[in-house]
Write a protein that holds these residues in place. Structure first.
Motif, PDB file in Angstrom:
ATOM      1  N   GLN A 188     -14.840  37.749 121.924  1.00  0.00           N
ATOM      2  CA  GLN A 188     -14.654  36.898 120.744  1.00  0.00           C
ATOM      3  C   GLN A 188     -15.422  37.522 119.599  1.00  0.00           C
ATOM      4  O   GLN A 188     -16.581  37.915 119.767  1.00  0.00           O
ATOM      5  N   ARG A 214     -19.205  41.480 118.073  1.00  0.00           N
ATOM      6  CA  ARG A 214     -18.227  40.992 119.041  1.00  0.00           C
ATOM      7  C   ARG A 214     -18.991  40.658 120.312  1.00  0.00           C
ATOM      8  O   ARG A 214     -19.811  41.442 120.777  1.00  0.00           O
ATOM      9  N   ASP A 268     -14.417  35.976 131.324  1.00  0.00           N
ATOM     10  CA  ASP A 268     -13.423  35.019 130.850  1.00  0.00           C
ATOM     11  C   ASP A 268     -13.193  33.881 131.836  1.00  0.00           C
ATOM     12  O   ASP A 268     -12.715  32.826 131.469  1.00  0.00           O
TER      13      ASP A 268
END
Length: 120
Positions: A45, A51, A56
């Protein structure tokens, strides 16, 4: 001996156990490929200039990551349920589509935040 903040690094990983680890991409290796070696089930993200890279999918073995919570929180990004598993930070892709190494000012801030962690 060079100042750690002056040593280029492409990303930093906050493992669940242990100190932060600065890493580098190999020749022709993408940030995704390099960071995936440290963070399974990789998602990411954008966070302004940075970043965030994280697992996930939180499996049954995912453990809280208080170092990532503290450092990323101090950078202004709070995760509503806290960070779990290993988490990494890199610079965001630039206008040319390249991901530069951590900037000296980001590296210095990360070094300072990591150095303040308990047990160091």
């Amino acid at each position: 001996m060079p100042n750690p903040s002056e040593t280029p690094a492409d990303f930093v990983v906050f493992p669940v156990d242990g100190p932060a680890v600065y890493g580098h991409r190999g020749p022709g290796e993408s940030p995704h490929q390099a960071i995936r070696a440290h963070v399974p089930d990789l998602g990411s993200q954008g966070a302004g200039r940075l970043r965030m890279w994280f697992s996930d999918t939180f499996g049954p073995d995912a453990r809280p990551n208080p170092l990532a919570d503290k450092v990323i929180g101090r950078l202004g990004y709070q995760h509503p349920t806290g960070w779990y598993g290993p988490v990494a930070l890199s610079m965001e892709e630039n206008h040319s589509g390249e991901v530069p190494p951590l900037s000296p000012e980001v590296r210095a801030t990360l070094d300072e935040l990591v150095e303040r962690q308990p047990g160091r």
